[in-house]
Design a protein around this motif. Structure first.
Motif, PDB file in Angstrom:
ATOM      1  N   VAL A 234      26.471  90.918  -6.493  1.00  0.00           N
ATOM      2  CA  VAL A 234      25.662  90.446  -5.372  1.00  0.00           C
ATOM      3  C   VAL A 234      24.256  90.963  -5.654  1.00  0.00           C
ATOM      4  CG1 VAL A 234      25.288  90.535  -2.897  1.00  0.00           C
ATOM      5  CG2 VAL A 234      27.627  90.546  -3.798  1.00  0.00           C
ATOM      6  N   GLU A 235      23.393  90.075  -6.120  1.00  0.00           N
ATOM      7  CA  GLU A 235      22.066  90.508  -6.576  1.00  0.00           C
ATOM      8  C   GLU A 235      21.098  90.669  -5.420  1.00  0.00           C
ATOM      9  OE1 GLU A 235      20.200  89.076 -10.074  1.00  0.00           O
ATOM     10  OE2 GLU A 235      22.027  88.106 -10.805  1.00  0.00           O
ATOM     11  N   LEU A 236      20.168  91.576  -5.596  1.00  0.00           N
ATOM     12  CA  LEU A 236      19.079  91.718  -4.637  1.00  0.00           C
ATOM     13  C   LEU A 236      18.207  90.465  -4.657  1.00  0.00           C
ATOM     14  CD1 LEU A 236      17.944  95.373  -5.377  1.00  0.00           C
ATOM     15  CD2 LEU A 236      18.948  94.562  -3.240  1.00  0.00           C
ATOM     16  N   PRO A 237      17.675  90.057  -3.504  1.00  0.00           N
ATOM     17  CA  PRO A 237      16.721  88.942  -3.514  1.00  0.00           C
ATOM     18  C   PRO A 237      15.425  89.364  -4.196  1.00  0.00           C
ATOM     19  CG  PRO A 237      16.793  89.968  -1.347  1.00  0.00           C
ATOM     20  CD  PRO A 237      17.884  90.613  -2.159  1.00  0.00           C
ATOM     21  N   ALA A 238      14.681  88.399  -4.663  1.00  0.00           N
ATOM     22  CA  ALA A 238      13.449  88.708  -5.392  1.00  0.00           C
ATOM     23  C   ALA A 238      12.388  89.318  -4.498  1.00  0.00           C
ATOM     24  CB  ALA A 238      12.908  87.444  -6.050  1.00  0.00           C
ATOM     25  N   GLU A 239      12.361  88.903  -3.223  1.00  0.00           N
ATOM     26  CA  GLU A 239      11.309  89.380  -2.327  1.00  0.00           C
ATOM     27  C   GLU A 239      11.593  90.804  -1.880  1.00  0.00           C
ATOM     28  OE1 GLU A 239       8.855  88.029   1.711  1.00  0.00           O
ATOM     29  OE2 GLU A 239      10.678  86.958   1.112  1.00  0.00           O
TER      30      GLU A 239
END
Length: 817
Positions: free
Chosen positions: A461-466
């Protein structure tokens, strides 16, 4: 004037980059998983990538590198990897200070700087195994391990109080609460809020974590004691005190001193205790609520401080002491924590220092129930904490206090008012963090199915870019339930960074594995870590959590060992101008500065020579320059021996080839032992002594023959782990093929190292009393010790010490009474 040939000069700036490139091209520290050599896993604690390194940071890395280089030369297959503890609050704080800089950008920039500086210092790692905890290919498996904990019933959600900053709308760590206010907003009071958060049940492993400390005999005693105290196992009794006027309601306390139950004269509840509101009378309610609100803004560290005065407030309620039927008042005080024991205590001021201080301040009764050996004291000026005889204790009066504990516990259980219990100071591990820069917790909240783990095939579950709080990013947290497909919400908390560091040492075994966190076969091959080196500040949390993780993995059948680190070493800090070296304090020396001036090798040796490696040390330019002179002397001995002109025996004792051979053998034994035991400061001293003996050998007419050539090569091999650039260069200039890094370690020859023996005549007052076989060349002080060890000599002295000593080395000693 006759011209002499130009001498070779030691210039580290010319040779150090050359060898760093060669080592990298040849993969000198690349570990072979299939090697048949005995393995040695040498690990330093992976650091937070905080920016420019100073020589203060280098100390433990040099220690690890020296050991790794020696073990390779001894024929071990060495695993010496490196990585970065890259998630966490410091990156977010740095990003805030730099405007819109993303924490990932800041982190990766620092990692690039750190790698360059470590290579510049000549420190070799297997960079093919590098891990970075903030990258998805790593935290995918951190999330996988969380799911394993969840499956095994070790991860759960519960309500817990947090420090809440209403301006930043975020949770603050205890360290970020300054005088009850937000650290970034000194005019804003911190609020206490109860939030649902994730915990790991480390308490399920409390006994094993404590008992298995006995296996860690190669850990510092201090660290084992710290972990023992942190786990805090104690035996005692739980006792129920009925609340007066509230039928069926009891205040349950836990005490390790059941023998003092008759001395309880009041009770204290933690401000957060659920009974506070119920036992408080209307007359006292306003004051109690005010006190509770104030206490909830304080950290546990502040509340437990021994330097602050104890405070509290009466509730107006009373409890009944079940052992004597006495009605005693119930108070609320912040020195009692709801997270420890039962959140309530029976106060026995006569035999507890905190309770005594509290009782004196609020004029509460103090009743002596344990009398010291010389009898009851009557009026107590301080709490009596020792053992003794029970007094004022009903049917138990006159019993020894130690024996009374068991008798009273039996009685409590027979009466049904209490029972024996074991308690722990250790609490379950709260891992939720309401921050962006961390590994997202891989669960989904579904309206129909509740808490649903993210399927493993959907990890990471990746962190969002923002870069902003996950709770403010609906495009990220709005998702579908993995079971039913209906609308659901992702967990917006991230994990404590100690999760990342609790298993990274396993990932090094197979860092590019895309099917599992680590290959069990390879992990079982390399683990446990043979030598783990790092700061004592990690003595409790990181080391305890890592031990917990390994035990869980052992129970899950994924590893074959129960402890991760067999030998542990905590290095001291490097200071300059009396303060710990730091760029922010302006007293740091960068790796660039060192390499550009005295050279990395000089810095490496000085880091090790400056003092005992476990102690804090002071960095000085004079000390560093002394090491430079030592390296220049070695350079001349190896490459320019003709520059050392014989001076004859007038100014130097004759050093013949026998003396030289013996010194070499002794140095091999001592340096090998002291490197292995991480006593690097004394190892350097032995190498300096050998260089001095070699110089004396030449200055007293010694031949530069095969014996000399062998001596030179032994010196270089022993020095190589400390000064690898210079030793590689000298090795090559001597015409040796291959790298000295790949050369074999010198073998210790005990026979050659043995000192010759002589017979020492011992006289007392000029009369012969004994003959002793001693090492030749014995100092006068050692000769006196040897003489006084003789029973014949001691009898002749008749208990007196010598007033005068006449000593003829290797022949005679006369002790004059």
């Amino acid at each position: 004037m006759s011209s002499r040939p130009r001498r070779s000069v030691y210039v580290p700036q010319e040779i150090e980059p050359k060898w760093q490139t060669i080592w990298a091209e040849r993969g000198v520290m690349k570990a072979d998983d299939a090697s048949l050599k005995p393995k040695f896993y040498d690990l330093v604690m992976y650091p937070y990538p905080s920016g420019d390194l100073t020589v203060g940071h280098l100390r433990n890395y040099v220690m690890g590198d020296v050991l790794a280089r020696m073990k390779r030369m001894q024929g071990f297959e060495v695993l010496h990897p490196f990585g970065w503890d890259a998630f966490g609050l410091p990156a977010e704080n740095a990003a805030m200070k730099r405007g819109n800089l993303h924490p990932r950008t800041w982190t990766l920039e620092n990692i690039a700087k750190g790698k360059r500086e470590l290579k510049m210092a000549g420190i070799l790692y297997d960079w093919d195994r590098e891990v970075t905890s903030s990258e998805p290919d790593y935290y995918r498996w951190t999330q996988w391990l969380f799911l394993l904990m969840l499956e095994r019933g070790l991860a759960y959600r519960a309500t817990a109080p947090v420090n809440w900053c209403p301006v930043d709308k975020t949770v603050l760590a205890n360290e970020q609460v300054i005088n009850g206010r937000c650290w970034r907003h000194p005019d804003v009071e911190v609020e206490k809020r109860d939030l649902e958060q994730w915990f790991l049940k480390i308490t399920d492993y409390a006994d094993r974590l404590l008992d298995d400390l006995s296996l860690l005999d190669k850990w510092p005693h201090k660290v084992r004691v710290m972990q023992t105290n942190w786990i805090g196992r104690s035996t005692g009794a739980e006792v129920d005190f009925p609340v007066d006027g509230l039928p069926g309601e009891v205040v349950r306390i836990y005490t390790t001193r059941p023998d003092t139950l008759f001395g309880a004269t009041f009770m204290v509840l933690a401000p957060e205790h659920p009974l506070v509101e119920r036992v408080t009378t209307e007359k006292h309610r306003a004051r109690v609520r005010e006190y509770v609100e104030k206490a909830r803004k304080e950290t546990e560290i502040e509340r437990l401080s021994t330097e602050r005065e104890k405070t509290g407030v009466a509730t107006g309620g009373f409890a009944i002491n079940p052992v004597n039927g006495e009605k005693i008042p119930i108070w609320v005080a912040d020195y009692v924590l709801v997270t420890y024991g039962t959140g309530a205590i029976m106060a026995v001021p006569a035999h507890d220092e905190r309770d005594f201080e509290f009782a004196r301040r609020y004029d509460l009764p103090i009743r002596e129930v344990i009398a010291p050996p010389n009898g009851p004291q009557g009026f107590l000026r301080q709490a009596y904490l020792g053992a003794g005889v029970l007094v004022n204790s009903g049917q138990f009066g006159g019993l020894d206090s130690t024996a009374a504990i068991e008798r009273i516990c039996d009685w409590l259980e027979q009466k049904g008012i209490g029972k024996r219990a074991v308690k722990y100071r250790l609490r379950d591990w709260l891992i939720s963090r309401q921050r962006y820069w961390g590994a997202p917790i891989p669960v989904v909240y579904c309206p129909n199915h509740g808490i649903v783990p993210v399927p493993r095939e959907q990890l990471p579950v990746e962190l969002p870019a923002e870069y902003k709080p996950l709770s403010e990013q609906p495009d990220w947290y709005q998702t579908k339930c993995p079971i039913g497909g209906e609308d659901a919400r992702r967990e917006t908390d991230t994990m404590d960074t100690f999760i990342d560091s609790s298993w990274y040492f396993l990932r090094y075994a197979s860092p590019r594995d895309e099917t599992e966190p680590f290959d069990p076969e390879l992990a079982n091959h390399w683990m446990p870590v043979d030598q783990y080196t790092g700061g004592v500040e990690h003595a409790i949390l990181h080391l305890l959590y890592s031990r917990f993780f390994v035990k869980v993995l052992y129970d899950a059948g994924l590893v074959a060992y129960t402890e991760p680190f067999m030998r542990l070493f905590n290095q001291g800090m490097v200071k300059r101008f009396g303060q710990v070296m730091s760029k922010s304090l302006g007293n740091g020396v960068s790796i660039d500065e060192l390499a550009g001036a005295q050279g990395a090798d000089a810095g490496r040796i000085y880091e090790m020579f400056i003092g005992p490696p476990e102690e804090d040390v002071e960095w000085t330019e004079a000390g560093l320059n002394g090491v430079v002179k030592f390296l220049q002397r070695v350079w001349r001995l190896v490459l320019e021996p003709d520059s050392i002109v014989p001076e004859g025996v007038a100014s130097h004792a004759k050093v013949d080839v026998t003396v030289l051979r013996r010194k070499v053998a002794q140095t091999v034994g001592k340096v090998t032992e002291h490197y292995d035991e991480l006593r690097f400061n004394t190892a350097v001293a032995f190498l300096m002594e050998l260089a001095n003996t070699m110089q004396d050998y030449l200055q007293t007419g010694g031949n530069r023959d095969a014996e000399w050539d062998a001596t030179v090569r032994t010196l270089l091999r022993l020095l190589n782990p400390l000064a690898p650039h210079a030793c590689e260069e000298m090795w090559e200039r001597l015409g040796e093929k291959g790298l000295i890094a790949d050369a074999s370690w010198p073998e210790f020859d005990a026979a050659a190292a043995a000192e010759p023996k002589v017979v020492l005549v011992v006289q007392v007052g000029g009369k012969l009393r004994d003959r002793l076989e001693v090492d030749a060349g014995l100092s006068e002080a050692d000769a006196v010790k040897a003489a006084l060890a003789s029973e014949k000599v001691r009898a002749a002295l008749n208990g007196r010490g010598p007033s005068k000593v006449i000593y003829v080395p290797d022949r005679l000693i006369n002790l004059v009474p």
